[in-house]
Design an enzyme around this catalytic site. Structure first.
Site, PDB file in Angstrom:
ATOM      1  N   CYS A 165      31.408  54.800  -7.371  1.00 63.60           N
ATOM      2  CA  CYS A 165      30.920  54.223  -6.110  1.00 63.60           C
ATOM      3  C   CYS A 165      29.394  54.226  -6.127  1.00 63.60           C
ATOM      4  CB  CYS A 165      31.454  55.039  -4.930  1.00 63.60           C
ATOM      5  SG  CYS A 165      31.290  54.200  -3.333  1.00 63.60           S
ATOM      6  N   GLU A 170      22.313  73.307  -7.816  1.00 63.44           N
ATOM      7  CA  GLU A 170      22.289  72.556  -6.564  1.00 63.44           C
ATOM      8  C   GLU A 170      20.857  72.324  -6.077  1.00 63.44           C
ATOM      9  OE1 GLU A 170      24.529  70.922  -4.791  1.00 63.44           O
ATOM     10  OE2 GLU A 170      25.950  71.348  -6.388  1.00 63.44           O
ATOM     11  N   CYS A 174      39.673  52.138   1.019  1.00 67.43           N
ATOM     12  CA  CYS A 174      38.274  51.823   1.338  1.00 67.43           C
ATOM     13  C   CYS A 174      38.159  50.566   2.196  1.00 67.43           C
ATOM     14  CB  CYS A 174      37.493  51.640   0.048  1.00 67.43           C
ATOM     15  SG  CYS A 174      35.750  51.291   0.303  1.00 67.43           S
ATOM     16  N   CYS A 186      38.308  52.717  -8.911  1.00 70.81           N
ATOM     17  CA  CYS A 186      38.223  53.719  -7.841  1.00 70.81           C
ATOM     18  C   CYS A 186      39.613  54.147  -7.369  1.00 70.81           C
ATOM     19  CB  CYS A 186      37.433  53.167  -6.668  1.00 70.81           C
ATOM     20  SG  CYS A 186      37.255  54.352  -5.319  1.00 70.81           S
ATOM     21  N   CYS A 192      34.736  49.147  -8.241  1.00 69.58           N
ATOM     22  CA  CYS A 192      35.868  49.349  -7.334  1.00 69.58           C
ATOM     23  C   CYS A 192      37.211  49.295  -8.068  1.00 69.58           C
ATOM     24  CB  CYS A 192      35.827  48.316  -6.220  1.00 69.58           C
ATOM     25  SG  CYS A 192      34.378  48.469  -5.144  1.00 69.58           S
TER      26      CYS A 192
END
Length: 359
Positions: free
Chosen positions: A198, A43, A214, A208, A205
């Site tokens: 995205c 991270e 969305c 997705c 899209c």
DNA sequence: AAGTCGGGGGC
DNA sequence: GCCCCAGACTT
């Protein structure tokens, strides 16, 4: 009573989970048999840095520092050495410092609370949430660049990212969408969706899982969310790097522990070419030949650095300049610590141009 | 709220 | 070239 249809959150999480199960990446180095330490290191490396860039750094880092104990016991120079080229070196300093705190405040085990994690240097709310959810399946949201982009589009969050109102709204959405069970997979899926579907330009899209939810997709506004930050190239600075060579050795100095390139090793600098001879004498070297090399440009996020390498061959032996922050580095030998990318390139070319000039 | 902190990838 | 990326810290 919820202001928004409460089934929207559930549908979002359900579709996302199904998509991830079938299409998501699950084999990144920090995803295979994840540990809290591995999630933590990954991270931190992934802050402002893309996955493909991080992977080789992560592998080397984990091989050398398999756990908190080994990291805490290592000298900072070695940590910075393995971080060289990644940028944002405060991440490495904080990681090292935090590992030492974990050793003697928590007995070598990462705290399992949001406040405990956020109390460690370099860990903010999002990284703490990532560790808690990815390593321990605790129900905490995350909010990185990918998640911000997904949520901004899906729920048409207007305003510049980074402003208080936008951040508050995005955190609220991230929290509301989080399922009770499987927060880790949910967060992982959200990041993966942002990274691979995205995307910033030309989002896919059609692939997705939340296309039907969305709002940006519904209104054809994908390209207008999230709103751009509006950063300029910023001001310009100039410096000369003094490549001071004496008997095959190059003089390196350690920068102050904080600030730009904090704790990294760089050649001495001066403001103009005209100051080169004087600077050499300050450093205890009688300048022989001086070779002025072409100027180069290095771009930071907030300014640009024009720099000119000046190669100086010293004829005198280096004086007793050997304090802790100053080394005569034999070209080709292991570096004393971390080195910024432009300096690494200079060293590489210097070595190629003067192969084994050691007496 | 704004500024500081790197380097590379993608277009 | 330009913009952004699995952000956090300082002022």
């Amino acid at each position: 009573m919820p202001s928004r249809d409460s089934s929207t959150e559930a549908a979002f999480a359900r579709s996302l989970r199904a998509w991830y199960a079938e299409h998501g990446r699950k084999d990144l180095p920090w995803q295979v048999r994840p540990t809290a330490y591995g999630v933590w290191v990954s991270e931190i490396m992934l802050q402002q840095t893309q996955v493909a860039t991080v992977i080789p750094y992560y592998e080397r880092f984990m091989a050398r520092f398999p756990g908190v104990e080994e990291l805490a016991a290592a000298p900072l120079d070695e940590v910075l050495g393995l971080w060289s080229g990644l940028g944002y070196y405060a991440r490495a300093r904080h990681l090292h410092q935090a590992a030492q705190q974990v050793m003697h405040k928590y007995g070598g085990r990462l705290p399992e609370t949001l406040d405990g994690l956020q109390g460690l240097p370099g860990i903010g709310r999002s990284t703490a949430g990532a560790i808690l959810s990815l390593a321990w399946a605790r129900p905490h949201p995350i909010l990185d660049g990918n998640v911000k982009r997904v949520l901004s589009r899906c729920f048409l969050v207007s305003g510049r990212p980074g402003t208080a109102g936008v951040e508050r709204r995005l955190w609220g959405l991230a929290e509301a969408l989080l399922p009770i069970h499987g927060a880790g997979v949910h967060n992982q899926a959200l990041m993966d969706l942002g990274a691979r579907v995205c995307t910033r330009h030309r989002p896919r899209c059609g692939d997705c899982p939340v296309e039907g939810i969305c709002a940006a997709r519904r209104h054809g506004l994908q390209d207008r969310y999230p709103q751009p930050r509006g950063r300029g190239p910023g001001p310009e600075r100039f410096t000369c790097f003094l490549l001071l060579m004496v008997e095959g050795r190059l003089l390196l100095q350690r920068r102050p522990p904080a600030g730009l390139w904090g704790g990294l090793w760089v050649p001495p600098e001066c403001a103009t070419e005209a100051q080169v001879p004087g600077r050499c004498r300050e450093l205890g070297v009688a300048p022989g030949g001086i070779e002025i090399l072409p100027e180069r440009l290095h771009t930071f996020s907030h300014f640009r650095l024009r720099y000119r390498p000046v190669l100086v061959r010293g004829t005198a032996c280096p004086g007793a300049v050997r304090d802790d922050d100053c080394r005569w580095h034999p070209l080709g030998s292991p570096l004393p610590g971390g080195v910024p990318a432009p300096v690494a390139r200079l060293l590489c070319q210097l070595q190629a141009h003067h192969p084994r000039s050691i007496p």
